[in-house]
Design an enzyme around this catalytic site. Structure first.
Site, mmCIF file in Angstrom:
data_model
loop_
_atom_site.group_PDB
_atom_site.id
_atom_site.type_symbol
_atom_site.label_atom_id
_atom_site.label_comp_id
_atom_site.label_asym_id
_atom_site.label_seq_id
_atom_site.Cartn_x
_atom_site.Cartn_y
_atom_site.Cartn_z
ATOM 1 N N GLU A 19 93.913 -25.453 26.595
ATOM 2 C CA GLU A 19 94.848 -26.575 26.502
ATOM 3 C C GLU A 19 94.643 -27.420 27.760
ATOM 4 O O GLU A 19 95.278 -27.200 28.789
ATOM 5 C CB GLU A 19 96.275 -26.054 26.349
ATOM 6 C CG GLU A 19 96.453 -25.269 25.052
ATOM 7 C CD GLU A 19 97.790 -24.533 24.961
ATOM 8 O OE1 GLU A 19 98.667 -24.777 25.814
ATOM 9 O OE2 GLU A 19 97.942 -23.709 24.042
ATOM 10 N N HIS B 260 101.369 -27.959 28.229
ATOM 11 C CA HIS B 260 100.597 -27.235 27.210
ATOM 12 C C HIS B 260 100.045 -28.224 26.181
ATOM 13 O O HIS B 260 100.135 -29.434 26.353
ATOM 14 C CB HIS B 260 101.484 -26.193 26.517
ATOM 15 C CG HIS B 260 101.865 -25.044 27.395
ATOM 16 N ND1 HIS B 260 101.360 -23.771 27.223
ATOM 17 C CD2 HIS B 260 102.691 -24.963 28.458
ATOM 18 C CE1 HIS B 260 101.867 -22.962 28.145
ATOM 19 N NE2 HIS B 260 102.691 -23.668 28.905
ATOM 20 N N GLU C 286 104.706 -29.884 25.461
ATOM 21 C CA GLU C 286 103.578 -29.851 24.525
ATOM 22 C C GLU C 286 103.089 -31.287 24.356
ATOM 23 O O GLU C 286 103.808 -32.153 23.863
ATOM 24 C CB GLU C 286 104.008 -29.262 23.182
ATOM 25 C CG GLU C 286 104.500 -27.821 23.254
ATOM 26 C CD GLU C 286 103.367 -26.819 23.379
ATOM 27 O OE1 GLU C 286 102.198 -27.222 23.140
ATOM 28 O OE2 GLU C 286 103.632 -25.645 23.702
#
Length: 651
Positions: free
Chosen positions: A252, A381, A473
């Protein structure tokens, strides 16, 4: 016969058997390490014919030169000339061609009327001031032959400035109506390139930044942190500390790159006078760990964004998922949450945890988290477009998706909202998602309601320290194409800045006794929120709170309890100051033992010293710490010349 042999021996000794004269290289001679005992040659002017110096603004030079090179051949075979030939590449173009021109002015000073003219000391000092950081960033010492006091002259003595022509050209090319701006190269970086960029950035902005390592990965790569503060390296009273962590999962990669760009942006904009950035850095201590899993990144990067799968490189080199490797303190919280006096902050790490497999990266981050009074944090992430916040582990073991709030639910939601709302698309209803329907919640969600897992870093931050951490995210593609990096930077830059600025809300203060002495480890509680924070080494504390009326209570072991009513208006854009003064009182053991962790509990970290080796220095023979040669050393060691020890910083 014997007499004839004796004469032969003496004659051979005088001619062939004498020890060869040891060569003293000009660099070593200039340092006073040795001497070439030869008759001094008369200085003579000659045509300048050094390949890397032929663009100087004069055509004649003099040998022997300042460094003692007797002719062009000696100058070209020295380490000094080799350094000038590769310096552009070593410094990645920084301070080029300035360093080369200044070096050439020493190796081949101009000659007029059979007299050598030395370069100006002032020009050398200005160059060193502007370019020393570039050498520091690659762990290279400033070259001895650019010693401004030894090889340069003052204007009164008569000197020349080798950079005057270059500055004239730069002034002509810089005539533009546009303001100076930050320049960032939006490309992927290898681990070595990342280290180089961070060190170069810290050296360039040494007045507000420095780098430090918190440990090493399984394969020995540094977990390098860059810090920004107006007093780098030190905690300042009442200045909040914040951390940003990227690349916890090696595949990631977007978060890693964004944090590298952010480090360069903060440095450059501070120098350019950006008021917002200067205010942020002057009032906040920011720590950026761009890559928590450099081993995993290396595996993912070797495949590239086109071939990389969903999980290749996710784990560390031990195949451990770092975001499942932290102590599961959430289960302990759930088991004890109904106990009236059980303290849910600073929950100790159970001894049983240390009998499992603890990754060196996890160990290093835990020590880091415990060593500094972090207030808030973000872990970057990839794989979705959403902000999740604790708890990440469900309060029901049999429910994989269950709303599991912390006592600081409202503060966490505000933190998540700060990032999501400042992001270009995260909170929009029409934004394409990766399969989930987060648009209904504005791009934020409770972690356990999304999916439950134990051993996460965010839950550990919350239950073991004062720090509130969210998980960011950044998008569906864990390894986006390089052409998308600039677009992603534009989407996330404002969100990252707003998140860092948001640490200046709620309340802060200092807890002291009646004699004015700071009290370390005092607790600050808020009525209605069953999660306390503790004071740092100097007695200061920070408590993230949303606007409204709050009743605060401060106490410490052996001290009185003091309560205050505080109102935080919605229009308040900085933390309110609330100090406490406590009086000593007799201890009440039964009550205090429930409230305050003891040395045998929270301070009990790695009790069997199983993992301390992760942070120990590499010790060689004789108990001396072993230093690896820097990466650029091969340029010189394999060139056939005597390696220039004067370029090593640790000797």
């Amino acid at each position: 016969m014997r007499f004839q042999l004796a004469l032969l021996f003496i004659s051979l000794t005088k001619s062939c058997w004498c020890a060869p004269r040891q060569t003293c290289y000009p660099g070593d001679e200039a340092l006073g390490k040795c001497s070439n005992s030869v008759v001094e040659e008369k200085p003579t002017c000659t045509e300048l014919n050094l390949g890397y110096c032929n663009d100087m603004e004069y055509s004649r030079t003099m040998f022997p030169n300042i460094l003692g090179h007797r002719n062009r051949m000696e100058a070209e075979s020295g380490a000094e000339y080799l350094l000038l030939s590769v310096i552009h590449g070593l410094l990645n173009g920084e301070c080029s061609p300035d360093i080369r021109l200044m070096g050439c002015s020493v190796l081949a000073s101009p000659c007029q009327n059979d007299k050598m003219i030395k370069p100006c000391r002032g020009a050398c000092e200005a160059l060193r001031k502007n370019c020393a950081h570039a050498f520091e960033s690659i762990e290279m010492a400033w070259p001895y032959f650019l010693d401004c006091d030894r090889f340069f002259a003052s204007e009164q003595e008569g000197c020349f400035d080798p950079l005057v022509g270059l500055r004239a050209i730069e002034e002509l090319s810089s005539i533009s109506p546009e303001e100076p701006s930050t320049i960032i190269q939006f490309t992927y970086t290898s681990n070595s390139q990342m280290y180089n960029i961070l060190k170069r950035t810290a050296a360039k902005c040494s007045h507000i930044s420095h780098v430090y390592s918190i440990g090493r990965s399984v394969e020995g790569k540094d977990l390098l942190v860059i810090e920004f503060s107006n007093n780098p390296g030190q905690h300042e009273l009442l200045e909040p500390e914040i951390k940003l962590v990227g690349n916890m999962h090696g595949n990631e990669v977007l978060g890693r790159q964004l944090l590298i760009y952010m480090a360069q942006y903060l440095c450059s904009e501070y120098i350019l006078g950006n008021h917002r950035i200067q205010t942020l850095i002057n009032t906040t201590r920011i720590h950026i760990l761009a890559s928590m899993n450099p081993d995993g990144y290396e595996l993912a990067a070797s495949e590239g964004h086109l071939l990389n799968g969903w999980t290749n490189g996710r784990t560390n080199a031990q195949n451990i998922d770092l975001n499942r490797n932290f102590p599961d303190l959430t289960s302990i919280f759930y088991r004890n949450r109904r106990s009236r006096h059980y303290r849910i902050d600073h929950i100790p790490i159970p001894d049983a945890y240390w009998f499992g497999k603890v990754a060196p990266e996890t160990y290093a981050v835990m020590k880091w988290i415990r060593s500094l009074p972090f207030v808030q944090s973000a872990s970057l992430h990839g794989g979705e477009l959403v902000i999740s916040y604790p708890f990440d582990f469900s309060r029901d073991l049999h429910e994989e998706k269950m709303f599991s709030p912390t006592p600081d639910e409202q503060a966490f939601k505000q933190l998540a909202r700060t990032y999501a709302d400042a992001h270009a698309t995260m909170s929009n209803n029409d934004t394409d998602r990766c399969g989930a329907s987060f648009y209904r919640t504005g791009g934020i969600i409770n972690g356990a309601l999304w999916y439950s897992f134990p051993g996460g870093m965010s839950d550990f931050n919350y239950l073991h320290t004062n720090c509130l951490e969210i998980t960011v995210e950044l998008g569906c593609d864990k390894f986006p194409a390089e052409v998308e990096l600039y677009t992603e930077w534009k989407r996330n830059k404002e969100a990252l800045l707003s998140f860092m600025e948001s640490v200046h809300r709620g309340i802060k203060g200092v807890v002291k006794d009646i004699n004015g002495n700071s009290i370390k480890g005092a607790t600050i509680s808020v009525r209605g929120i069953r999660k306390d924070v503790t004071t740092a080494e100097d007695g200061d504390y920070w408590r993230l709170l949303n606007p409204g009326t709050h009743i605060l209570t401060a106490t410490a072991k052996g001290y009185s309890r003091v309560s205050k009513r505080v109102y935080l208006p919605h229009t308040m854009n900085r933390a309110g100051r609330v100090d406490f003064v406590l009086e000593k009182v007799p201890l009440e053991p039964d009550f205090d033992d429930h409230l305050f962790p003891t040395v045998d509990t929270w301070d009990r970290f790695d009790p069997y010293n199983q993992f301390e080796r992760y942070t120990e220095p590499d010790i060689g023979e004789g108990g001396i710490e072993r230093h690896e040669k820097p990466w650029w050393w091969n340029y010189f060691s394999q060139s056939g010349i005597t390696p220039p020890q004067w370029l090593l910083r640790n000797i």
